[in-house]
Scaffold this active site. Structure first.
Site, short mmCIF file in Angstrom:
data_model
loop_
_atom_site.label_atom_id
_atom_site.label_comp_id
_atom_site.label_asym_id
_atom_site.label_seq_id
_atom_site.Cartn_x
_atom_site.Cartn_y
_atom_site.Cartn_z
N LYS A 11 0.81 -1.22 0.00
CA LYS A 11 0.00 0.00 0.00
C LYS A 11 0.85 1.28 0.00
O LYS A 11 2.05 1.24 0.25
CB LYS A 11 -0.93 -0.01 1.23
N TYR A 51 -12.51 -2.13 -4.36
CA TYR A 51 -13.09 -2.17 -3.00
C TYR A 51 -14.61 -2.03 -3.00
O TYR A 51 -15.21 -1.68 -1.98
CB TYR A 51 -12.45 -1.08 -2.13
N ARG A 104 2.69 -6.29 9.19
CA ARG A 104 1.94 -5.19 9.81
C ARG A 104 2.52 -4.78 11.16
O ARG A 104 2.50 -3.60 11.50
CB ARG A 104 0.46 -5.56 9.90
N ASN A 114 -1.95 0.17 6.94
CA ASN A 114 -1.35 -1.06 7.48
C ASN A 114 -0.45 -1.80 6.49
O ASN A 114 -0.22 -2.99 6.61
CB ASN A 114 -2.43 -1.97 8.07
N HIS A 117 -2.23 -5.41 1.63
CA HIS A 117 -3.53 -6.07 1.45
C HIS A 117 -3.24 -7.47 0.94
O HIS A 117 -2.31 -7.66 0.17
CB HIS A 117 -4.38 -5.33 0.41
N GLU A 128 -9.25 -10.97 -7.58
CA GLU A 128 -8.33 -9.83 -7.40
C GLU A 128 -7.17 -9.88 -8.38
O GLU A 128 -6.76 -8.84 -8.92
CB GLU A 128 -7.85 -9.80 -5.95
#
Length: 140
Positions: A11, A51, A104, A114, A117, A128
């Protein structure tokens, strides 16, 4: 156990801090192999589509804004029971609850930022992966 594939995103909070290599090393050390990887700037439309399952949740707009705030690295990972292996090395969604040594626990800034994903099932992994990759981009 069978060799399977899963999907991962490094991320914006992690790419901003130049942690792509450190996160990938943890994934590889956990027995996962990167068979596709690309650094992208997610568009608002991509983030909303990816999402969409959270569209009615109060955090949806903040999640979309966060995911388009900087580059991300999308990856296809392969290994023995890849979804479980990836989730184990990622750690709990809330870094305060994550086990020592997990991505994390070591790298997340908050429950929202965090760092990673990962797919939560084999079925979602396929969805995905297909969202971001063409079959010819996966070269494992």
């Amino acid at each position: 156990m069978a060799v399977t594939r899963t999907f991962s995103i490094i991320k914006p909070d992690a790419t901003r801090r130049n942690l792509t290599g450190a996160v990938t090393k943890k994934l590889e050390d956990a027995g996962l192999r990167v068979v596709a990887s690309k650094r992208i700037q997610m568009t608002k439309e991509q983030a909303e589509g990816f999402y969409a399952v959270h569209k009615e949740r109060p955090f949806f707009n903040d999640l979309v804004s966060f995911m388009i705030s900087g580059p991300v690295v999308v990856q296809v990972l392969e290994g023995e029971d890849a979804v479980k292996a990836n989730r184990d090395v990622m750690g709990a969604t809330n870094p305060a609850d994550a086990a020592e040594g997990t991505i994390r626990k070591e790298f997340a800034e908050s429950i929202e930022a965090n760092s990673v994903h990962g797919s939560d099932s084999d079925e979602n992994a396929k969805i995905e992966i297909d969202f971001f990759f063409n079959e010819d981009e996966i070269v494992g």
